[in-house]
Write an enzyme that holds these catalytic residues in place. Sequence first.
Site, PDB file in Angstrom:
ATOM      1  N   ASP A   1      20.023  36.771 114.940  1.00  0.00           N
ATOM      2  CA  ASP A   1      20.593  37.166 113.833  1.00  0.00           C
ATOM      3  C   ASP A   1      22.232  37.207 114.037  1.00  0.00           C
ATOM      4  O   ASP A   1      22.796  37.297 113.122  1.00  0.00           O
ATOM      5  CB  ASP A   1      20.257  38.417 113.700  1.00  0.00           C
ATOM      6  CG  ASP A   1      19.163  38.641 112.606  1.00  0.00           C
ATOM      7  OD1 ASP A   1      19.207  37.973 111.664  1.00  0.00           O
ATOM      8  OD2 ASP A   1      18.205  39.622 112.737  1.00  0.00           O
TER       9      ASP A   1
ATOM     10  N   GLN B   1      13.469  42.586 111.543  1.00  0.00           N
ATOM     11  CA  GLN B   1      13.653  42.768 110.324  1.00  0.00           C
ATOM     12  C   GLN B   1      14.512  44.163 110.037  1.00  0.00           C
ATOM     13  O   GLN B   1      13.915  45.090 110.312  1.00  0.00           O
ATOM     14  CB  GLN B   1      12.584  42.515 109.201  1.00  0.00           C
ATOM     15  CG  GLN B   1      12.721  42.261 107.927  1.00  0.00           C
ATOM     16  CD  GLN B   1      13.487  41.171 107.538  1.00  0.00           C
ATOM     17  OE1 GLN B   1      13.663  39.944 108.062  1.00  0.00           O
ATOM     18  NE2 GLN B   1      14.457  41.361 106.451  1.00  0.00           N
TER      19      GLN B   1
ATOM     20  N   LYS C   1      10.304  33.477 106.691  1.00  0.00           N
ATOM     21  CA  LYS C   1      10.612  33.128 107.985  1.00  0.00           C
ATOM     22  C   LYS C   1       9.603  32.482 108.554  1.00  0.00           C
ATOM     23  O   LYS C   1       9.643  31.365 109.482  1.00  0.00           O
ATOM     24  CB  LYS C   1      11.310  34.161 108.783  1.00  0.00           C
ATOM     25  CG  LYS C   1      12.656  34.441 108.227  1.00  0.00           C
ATOM     26  CD  LYS C   1      13.174  35.973 108.461  1.00  0.00           C
ATOM     27  CE  LYS C   1      14.173  36.547 107.859  1.00  0.00           C
ATOM     28  NZ  LYS C   1      14.788  37.701 108.124  1.00  0.00           N
TER      29      LYS C   1
HETATM   30  N1  GUN Z   1      17.371  42.150 106.355  1.00  0.00           N
HETATM   31  C1  GUN Z   1      18.172  41.761 105.340  1.00  0.00           C
HETATM   32  N2  GUN Z   1      18.574  40.543 105.674  1.00  0.00           N
HETATM   33  C2  GUN Z   1      18.407  40.522 107.111  1.00  0.00           C
HETATM   34  C3  GUN Z   1      18.844  39.501 108.040  1.00  0.00           C
HETATM   35  O1  GUN Z   1      19.556  38.569 107.883  1.00  0.00           O
HETATM   36  N3  GUN Z   1      18.486  39.973 109.362  1.00  0.00           N
HETATM   37  C4  GUN Z   1      17.606  40.954 109.524  1.00  0.00           C
HETATM   38  N4  GUN Z   1      17.191  41.403 110.867  1.00  0.00           N
HETATM   39  N5  GUN Z   1      17.115  41.843 108.588  1.00  0.00           N
HETATM   40  C5  GUN Z   1      17.647  41.681 107.476  1.00  0.00           C
END
Ligand code: GUN
Length: 285
Positions: free
Chosen positions: A120, A97, A53
């Site tokens: 998200d 995350q 990211k």
């Molecule tokens: N952990 C695995 N996939 C995701 C996601 O799309 N967003 C977040 N915040 N954590 C994750």
Amino acid sequence: MSASIISGKQVSEQIRESIAKEVQILTEKGHRPGLAVVLVGEDPASQVYVRNKEKACHELGFYSEVHRLSPATSQEELLALVDKLNRQENIHGILVQLPLPKQINEKSVIDAIAPEKDVDGFHPVNVGNLMIGDDSLLPCTPAGVIELIKRTGVSIEGKHAVVIGRSNIVGKPVSLLLQRENATVTMCHSRTANMAEIARQGDILVVAIGRANMIDGSYVKPGAVVIDVGMNRLDNGKLAGDVDYESAKEFAGFITPVPGGVGPMTITMLMQNTLLASKRLNGLA
Ligand code: GUN
């Protein structure tokens, strides 16, 4: 007959190019979009996701902050950081995350993120707005799924879409988005009887069940668009989807590979959400 491959990698690169151009224009006007990513602990998979990211932010010109917190971080400390980021003007998207360590309640953290910065699309306000069809920030993987279906050129309207899996992060939102595009949607899940028979009625088949290679050609209507959201790590270290690709591609009209299908779209849609959130927060959208 063998299906056309839907390259999420290629679609993703095209979308990223147009995002980067828009970010440059906004930056020149003093409105550089910014994303904050918060990682608590040292989960290896999460570390990889967060690095990717951060890399996407740099490549596309976003301002980026990554907060790496100790595994022992308390809920109060994390909530204090979220509160600070909610009020920080150069941050338009906040992503915490998941999963979080046991001492932290995930729901309390998601609920604490300002809905207009919830890139998200996990906050109940955004989930509710998706449900009633109001403007919201869409969850990234489901938004990527719809984008990939559209790129096949197959129209969604009036089609029968079958979604296998009913999770909050994929199955449920994908089915709502498909309805919004005027598909007739059937949802299947682990307790569904006669699943192959139902799946074979789908002009569009979206699979998100988390079981490697479960969906073979006997689930696929000839000519269907098959989208595989699965990402399963096999004992031999290889990545496998939920769809048995070799078998399904003999029936499908279009199919996504794993890797290189839905996966690359998720971060791209995150960047698109951050761009949109920044425009809304600056009164530009
Ligand atoms: N952990 C695995 N996939 C995701 C996601 O799309 N967003 C977040 N915040 N954590 C994750």
